[in-house]
Design a protein around this motif. Sequence first.
Motif, PDB file in Angstrom:
ATOM      1  N   THR A 239       1.003  -1.247  -0.019  1.00  0.00           N
ATOM      2  CA  THR A 239       0.069   0.010   0.001  1.00  0.00           C
ATOM      3  C   THR A 239       0.843   1.270  -0.033  1.00  0.00           C
ATOM      4  O   THR A 239       0.673   2.236  -0.801  1.00  0.00           O
ATOM      5  N   ILE A 240       1.779   1.285   0.773  1.00  0.00           N
ATOM      6  CA  ILE A 240       2.454   2.494   0.818  1.00  0.00           C
ATOM      7  C   ILE A 240       3.551   2.804  -0.334  1.00  0.00           C
ATOM      8  O   ILE A 240       3.790   3.688  -0.745  1.00  0.00           O
ATOM      9  N   THR A 241       3.913   1.485  -0.748  1.00  0.00           N
ATOM     10  CA  THR A 241       4.808   1.650  -2.015  1.00  0.00           C
ATOM     11  C   THR A 241       3.994   1.956  -3.090  1.00  0.00           C
ATOM     12  O   THR A 241       4.472   2.657  -4.049  1.00  0.00           O
ATOM     13  N   SER A 242       2.957   1.573  -3.401  1.00  0.00           N
ATOM     14  CA  SER A 242       1.914   1.860  -4.357  1.00  0.00           C
ATOM     15  C   SER A 242       1.575   3.439  -4.152  1.00  0.00           C
ATOM     16  O   SER A 242       1.643   4.177  -5.335  1.00  0.00           O
ATOM     17  N   HIS A 243       1.308   3.651  -3.172  1.00  0.00           N
ATOM     18  CA  HIS A 243       1.032   5.228  -2.871  1.00  0.00           C
ATOM     19  C   HIS A 243       2.108   6.174  -3.204  1.00  0.00           C
ATOM     20  O   HIS A 243       2.140   7.110  -3.910  1.00  0.00           O
ATOM     21  N   ARG A 244       3.384   5.843  -2.779  1.00  0.00           N
ATOM     22  CA  ARG A 244       4.579   6.573  -2.913  1.00  0.00           C
ATOM     23  C   ARG A 244       4.859   6.565  -4.554  1.00  0.00           C
ATOM     24  O   ARG A 244       5.169   7.702  -5.001  1.00  0.00           O
ATOM     25  N   PHE A 245       4.620   5.576  -5.275  1.00  0.00           N
ATOM     26  CA  PHE A 245       4.761   5.578  -6.785  1.00  0.00           C
ATOM     27  C   PHE A 245       3.993   6.491  -7.275  1.00  0.00           C
ATOM     28  O   PHE A 245       4.302   7.259  -8.355  1.00  0.00           O
TER      29      PHE A 245
ATOM     30  N   TYR B  21       3.016  11.773 -10.198  1.00  0.00           N
ATOM     31  CA  TYR B  21       2.371  13.016 -10.185  1.00  0.00           C
ATOM     32  C   TYR B  21       3.493  14.376  -9.859  1.00  0.00           C
ATOM     33  O   TYR B  21       3.412  15.196 -10.773  1.00  0.00           O
ATOM     34  N   CYS B  22       4.427  14.193  -8.869  1.00  0.00           N
ATOM     35  CA  CYS B  22       5.310  15.381  -8.578  1.00  0.00           C
ATOM     36  C   CYS B  22       6.272  15.211 -10.081  1.00  0.00           C
ATOM     37  O   CYS B  22       6.508  16.235 -10.297  1.00  0.00           O
ATOM     38  N   PHE B  23       6.498  14.180 -10.554  1.00  0.00           N
ATOM     39  CA  PHE B  23       7.403  14.304 -11.820  1.00  0.00           C
ATOM     40  C   PHE B  23       6.473  15.265 -12.908  1.00  0.00           C
ATOM     41  O   PHE B  23       7.186  15.812 -13.608  1.00  0.00           O
ATOM     42  N   ARG B  24       5.466  14.688 -12.911  1.00  0.00           N
ATOM     43  CA  ARG B  24       4.462  15.446 -14.107  1.00  0.00           C
ATOM     44  C   ARG B  24       4.593  17.063 -13.788  1.00  0.00           C
ATOM     45  O   ARG B  24       4.310  17.941 -14.724  1.00  0.00           O
TER      46      ARG B  24
ATOM     47  N   TRP C 209      12.707  15.698  -6.911  1.00  0.00           N
ATOM     48  CA  TRP C 209      13.457  15.389  -5.797  1.00  0.00           C
ATOM     49  C   TRP C 209      12.265  15.021  -4.747  1.00  0.00           C
ATOM     50  O   TRP C 209      12.390  13.888  -4.201  1.00  0.00           O
ATOM     51  N   GLN C 210      11.158  15.946  -4.666  1.00  0.00           N
ATOM     52  CA  GLN C 210      10.144  15.398  -3.608  1.00  0.00           C
ATOM     53  C   GLN C 210       9.323  14.323  -4.249  1.00  0.00           C
ATOM     54  O   GLN C 210       8.835  13.324  -3.132  1.00  0.00           O
TER      55      GLN C 210
ATOM     56  N   ILE D 260      -1.036  18.374  -2.801  1.00  0.00           N
ATOM     57  CA  ILE D 260      -1.918  18.063  -3.608  1.00  0.00           C
ATOM     58  C   ILE D 260      -1.609  16.696  -4.295  1.00  0.00           C
ATOM     59  O   ILE D 260      -2.816  15.822  -4.431  1.00  0.00           O
ATOM     60  N   MET D 261      -0.480  16.555  -4.810  1.00  0.00           N
ATOM     61  CA  MET D 261      -0.362  15.166  -5.299  1.00  0.00           C
ATOM     62  C   MET D 261      -0.313  14.099  -4.414  1.00  0.00           C
ATOM     63  O   MET D 261      -0.966  12.976  -4.645  1.00  0.00           O
ATOM     64  N   ASP D 262      -0.077  14.199  -3.075  1.00  0.00           N
ATOM     65  CA  ASP D 262      -0.285  13.245  -2.038  1.00  0.00           C
ATOM     66  C   ASP D 262      -1.834  13.077  -1.549  1.00  0.00           C
ATOM     67  O   ASP D 262      -2.162  11.742  -1.670  1.00  0.00           O
TER      68      ASP D 262
END
Length: 178
Positions: free
Chosen positions: A9-15, A20-23, A28-29, A109-111
């Motif tokens: 769950t946490i790995t899927s969420h982080r991915f 989204y952050c890359f987009r 880095w975030q 927001i991405m989170d």
Amino acid sequence: MYGWQHFKTITSHRFRVMCYCFRIGLYWQGLTHDLSKYSWTEFSKGRKYWQGTRSPNNAEREDTGVSLSWLHHKGRNKHHFEYWIDYGINCDTVIQGVPMPRKYVAEMIMDRISASRTYLGKGYTDQAPYEYYMKGKDHLWFVHEQTKAQLEQLLGMLAGKGEKETLRYIKDTFLKEG
């Protein structure tokens, strides 16, 4: 114990957050988002209280009266407005929220999009992050007014105009204004 499920769950969420952050240009975030969830303090509680449909922090809080995992997490992750609390000087409050830098508002927001997608699955809509925020808004007395206004603007845009336009606006306008 649900160690493997919690890890997934946490790995899927982080991915999701990373993508989204890359987009929006926050590389880095995206790479470092929520790394503290893999610390023993947070992971041990997450595996114990994992349910798959909501944050294990809420279950820990219900069981013990406090979420030690959350206290650890919010103090290490700048994309949470609880990180941005300081003592008030020359004001009526002992503690007060301070404005969050825009890059952390954008990460939040991405989170929120990613958490809603993770926990709601196929039930996710672009309105879900806004509705979740509004449900708890009355308890956010400690959040700086500027931060609240930015969150409401961006989550409202997501709900009304959709993900593609909101991410474009965050990348091309919001992050460049600050």
